[in-house]
Design a protein around this motif. Structure first.
Motif, PDB file in Angstrom:
ATOM      1  N   UNK A   1       0.831  -1.205   0.000  1.00  0.00           N
ATOM      2  CA  UNK A   1       0.000   0.000   0.000  1.00  0.00           C
ATOM      3  C   UNK A   1       0.870   1.262   0.000  1.00  0.00           C
ATOM      4  N   UNK A   2       1.964   1.225   0.750  1.00  0.00           N
ATOM      5  CA  UNK A   2       2.855   2.382   0.828  1.00  0.00           C
ATOM      6  C   UNK A   2       3.439   2.690  -0.545  1.00  0.00           C
TER       7      UNK A   2
ATOM      8  N   UNK B   1      10.357   5.263   7.603  1.00  0.00           N
ATOM      9  CA  UNK B   1      10.536   5.462   9.041  1.00  0.00           C
ATOM     10  C   UNK B   1       9.746   6.661   9.521  1.00  0.00           C
ATOM     11  N   UNK B   2       8.973   7.250   8.606  1.00  0.00           N
ATOM     12  CA  UNK B   2       8.198   8.441   8.922  1.00  0.00           C
ATOM     13  C   UNK B   2       6.738   8.060   9.155  1.00  0.00           C
TER      14      UNK B   2
ATOM     15  N   UNK C   1       7.389   1.579  14.620  1.00  0.00           N
ATOM     16  CA  UNK C   1       6.719   1.549  13.317  1.00  0.00           C
ATOM     17  C   UNK C   1       5.823   0.312  13.225  1.00  0.00           C
ATOM     18  N   UNK C   2       6.307  -0.782  13.794  1.00  0.00           N
ATOM     19  CA  UNK C   2       5.518  -2.006  13.730  1.00  0.00           C
ATOM     20  C   UNK C   2       4.183  -1.829  14.473  1.00  0.00           C
TER      21      UNK C   2
ATOM     22  N   UNK D   1      13.494  -4.654  -2.421  1.00  0.00           N
ATOM     23  CA  UNK D   1      13.891  -5.608  -1.380  1.00  0.00           C
ATOM     24  C   UNK D   1      13.264  -5.248  -0.027  1.00  0.00           C
ATOM     25  N   UNK D   2      13.083  -6.244   0.845  1.00  0.00           N
ATOM     26  CA  UNK D   2      12.471  -5.993   2.156  1.00  0.00           C
ATOM     27  C   UNK D   2      13.442  -5.289   3.099  1.00  0.00           C
ATOM     28  N   UNK D   3      12.896  -4.642   4.110  1.00  0.00           N
ATOM     29  CA  UNK D   3      13.712  -4.025   5.160  1.00  0.00           C
ATOM     30  C   UNK D   3      13.086  -4.362   6.509  1.00  0.00           C
ATOM     31  N   UNK D   4      13.900  -4.271   7.550  1.00  0.00           N
ATOM     32  CA  UNK D   4      13.358  -4.482   8.898  1.00  0.00           C
ATOM     33  C   UNK D   4      12.818  -3.152   9.417  1.00  0.00           C
ATOM     34  N   UNK D   5      11.753  -3.195  10.213  1.00  0.00           N
ATOM     35  CA  UNK D   5      11.253  -1.956  10.812  1.00  0.00           C
ATOM     36  C   UNK D   5      11.382  -2.041  12.327  1.00  0.00           C
ATOM     37  N   UNK D   6      11.444  -0.894  12.992  1.00  0.00           N
ATOM     38  CA  UNK D   6      11.582  -0.920  14.447  1.00  0.00           C
ATOM     39  C   UNK D   6      10.223  -1.143  15.130  1.00  0.00           C
ATOM     40  N   UNK D   7      10.250  -1.343  16.426  1.00  0.00           N
ATOM     41  CA  UNK D   7       9.025  -1.696  17.145  1.00  0.00           C
ATOM     42  C   UNK D   7       7.966  -0.604  17.086  1.00  0.00           C
TER      43      UNK D   7
END
Lengths: 371, 305
Positions: A192-193, A203-204, A356-357, A348-354
């Motif tokens: 969706x993003x 990260x915003x 944002x999750x 490619x995928x990225x990890x997100x922080x808690x």
């Protein structure tokens, strides 16, 4: 009345002693057992049986269907599993949190078979490829029942395939034949993003609100949230549009063809791109049978064994030399093995922080419940 | 007599009593208190990566410090999701309890008033569904209620409706599944209560000129109050936290606390928040129950004087 009867402490002491004596001391030699925890519908029909026959190691094989479940088990610890298959962006959090065991590369000579480009990509999550090796990979995309979708929208497919699900004008017409989405913020939000022109793993937090506002407009048209059951619904014709994984959609296509029910299911490769995922083999830090796990990884990385996976579940693999063992119709399927041109458009995928999750989950709950 | 009791006898006697009295306490401590305090502890712990938790208490260089974070509890009240969800869960549990009571009471009454010889058969019929896995029984409702399910197919073939009625994945299918699953828990305590009731009391009420309904309302219902309370609690408490039935039969718009817990635990990987949600739920159920119990015992005390 007192809370505890007299001499209660003695009873507790006796109990504690008897429980401690039940625990056995740590085992010295590794038994011939391997416990694997992998995604559902994700392995060849004889992959495990052949490994057991060859090595005499007894394999217990369990399934999960979201990264979240695997991650929670690893965090809780003592999973009892010796080999797990997290997606690379989840593996990054796990290896940084000390939940995974570094590989002993000398025990996996078949690492040389792996595609260097893919290993470079995985290196962004796992520096030096120390912990994870690829199982299979694919994209999160759309699957359609071609005839039903064309009939419902009364014209050709849109230029940007994502319009089908994210544009109310199309989605409203497709509601009658059934629209499903993966039941996970982690899968729906990146797509969706991208559609609303924001970085998929931004990260915003404001970016996520933009995607959520767009999702809100199509909520009335989504009839099902499902992460594994949608394969059969798509194959059986009770869905005509699914936001899902390309291999799953190809499994649905194969099942529809097998059932000869006239449903022509196609996995789309959106010209505007999609988000990639890489599922990887890793050994939990507290695995009881790491030796056997290394043997299994080495076995899977053999070209003929790797090809067996792709032939059955329609996901691309990381071993280029497996190509000669792959069935012609699978090899020719451009939704499994994308052209270099298509692949270049994928993200490619990225990890997100808690934080944002949490935000994503909250917005996804609002989206799903419509409030 | 005490002179005849040897030391050994006294010890055996004492330990025997301790075993009998202690067993339920040990059970409660092992399966309720300890896990509850673990959950409580996690709810006030902090973690940066969601994997490693900071210690609550530290003892460094002769400085003992204890930190407990109540931020998660504060967050519970800043985001209306949680309060809405508690409200929605309590609403479904209440509806479920009332439906079970209205269906279960006549059922239990019928069983209690039937001939002694067939009561065991009726009892067995009530508990018969437990012989099949609860998951399968809940899932079976999908086959009945689906758009292409049995009920819709029958109605369509008889021409009673033109298009399938949307029953699956709605509040309706959720309630049907809940009532179906929890009904036996209402019937059994009610039956146990009603079967002990003295039939002569009803006869006396009739002799004194009460209509059958009046006799039922003024004699039977008050006498079965304890059965009603026991049954309602057995249904209400597990319904609040029910996870499986809403997942299988409820719609995506159904907010239930079980789902929110799942999201906190799995999607957010925030064990502290999940624990805070769970602890709050325990208190939400515990406090009304404790008040209710107190009121109950007071009532009994006054009545028996």
């Amino acid at each position: 009345m007192t809370l505890f009867p007299r001499n209660f402490h003695r009873a507790v002491a006796v109990l504690a002693v008897s429980i401690t004596s039940l625990m056995s001391p740590a085992q010295a030699a590794e038994e011939k057992v391997l416990n694997i925890y992998n995604w559902s519908d994700y392995i060849g029909p004889d992959t495990v049986a052949n490994f057991e026959k060859e090595t005499g190691i007894k394999v217990r094989y369990d399934n999960f269907d979201t990264n979240e479940i695997l991650h929670a088990k690893l965090v809780a610890g003592k999973t009892g599993y010796d080999l797990v298959v997290p997606s690379s962006n989840w593996a990054k959090i796990q290896l940084e949190g000390g939940l995974l065991m570094p590989l002993d590369k000398s025990k996996i000579p078949n690492l040389k078979n792996l595609d260097p480009n893919l290993m470079k990509q995985l290196g962004s999550m796992d520096p030096g490829n120390a912990y994870i090796t690829p199982w299979l990979w694919g994209i999160t995309t759309l699957g359609i029942n071609v005839d039903k979708v064309k009939a419902a929208i009364g014209g050709p497919l849109p230029e940007n395939a994502w319009d089908l699900i994210f544009k109310p004008e199309y989605a409203s017409k497709l509601k009658s034949c059934g629209i499903s989405m993966l039941d996970s913020a982690d899968e729906v939000f990146p797509a969706a993003m991208r559609y609303v022109g924001k970085p998929p793993y931004s990260k915003n937090s404001a970016d996520y609100q933009v995607a959520a506002d767009m999702l809100k407009t199509i909520r009335p048209y989504v009839t099902l949230f499902s992460s594994s059951g949608y394969i059969n619904d798509l194959a059986g014709g009770s869905l005509c549009l699914s936001l899902g994984w390309n291999g799953d959609i190809n499994i649905a296509a194969a099942r529809a063809k097998e059932a000869k029910n006239g449903n022509n299911i196609v996995s789309l490769v959106p010209s505007t791109g999609a988000v990639l995922f890489f599922d990887t083999m890793a050994i939990p830090a507290d695995a009881a049978h790491p030796e056997n796990a290394h043997k299994f990884i080495n076995y899977i990385l053999r070209p003929e064994v790797n090809a067996e996976l792709t032939n059955k579940v329609f996901y691309a693999n990381g071993v280029p030399s497996s190509a000669k063992f792959i069935k012609a119709e699978v090899a020719a399927n451009k939704t499994v093995f994308m052209t270099a041109e298509d692949l270049a458009k994928m993200v490619p995928p990225e990890a997100v922080n808690n934080d944002i999750r949490r935000l994503r989950t909250r917005l996804f709950t609002t989206f799903k419940t419509g409030r | 007599m005490s002179t005849a009791t040897s030391l050994v006898d006294r010890l055996v006697d004492r330990w025997g009593r301790l075993m009998v009295i202690g067993t339920p306490y040990i059970f409660l401590i092992l399966v309720f208190s300890i896990p509850f305090f673990v959950v409580l502890k996690i709810s006030v712990s902090t973690s940066n990566d969601g994997i490693r938790f900071e210690d609550l208490s530290t003892f460094n260089d002769w400085v003992f410090s204890f930190t407990a974070s109540f931020q998660k509890y504060r967050f519970l009240f800043t985001d209306d999701l949680y309060l809405n969800t508690y409200g929605s869960s309590l609403k479904f549990a209440t509806i479920n309890t009332l439906c079970c009571l209205f269906i279960g009471y006549p059922f239990a009454y019928f069983m209690a008033r039937s001939p002694v010889s067939i009561r065991p058969v009726l009892l067995m019929l009530v508990s018969l569904p437990f012989w099949t896995s609860y998951l399968l029984r809940v899932y079976a409702w999908k086959g009945l209620l689906d758009d292409s399910g049995t009920i819709n197919s029958l109605l369509l073939s008889f021409g009673l409706i033109d298009e399938p009625i949307k029953m699956m994945y709605t509040a309706f299918s959720l309630s049907v599944g809940m009532v179906y699953t929890y009904l036996p828990f209402m019937i059994l305590p009610l039956y146990a209560n009603l079967v002990k009731m003295d039939g002569r009391l009803i006869e006396a009420a009739n002799d004194l000129g009460a209509s059958p309904f009046r006799a039922f309302w003024l004699v039977t219902v008050p006498l079965s109050k304890n059965g009603i309370i026991a049954g309602s609690m057995l249904v209400f408490i597990p319904s609040v936290g029910e996870y499986v039935i809403p997942e299988l039969l409820g719609g995506p718009e159904t907010l239930m606390i079980g789902r929110v817990l799942w999201d906190e635990f799995f999607s957010n990987n925030d064990w502290s928040m999940a624990s805070a949600v769970a602890v709050t739920m325990v208190f939400l159920i515990l406090f009304p129950l404790a008040l209710f119990n107190k009121y109950q015992t007071d009532g009994v005390g006054r009545g028996s004087v």
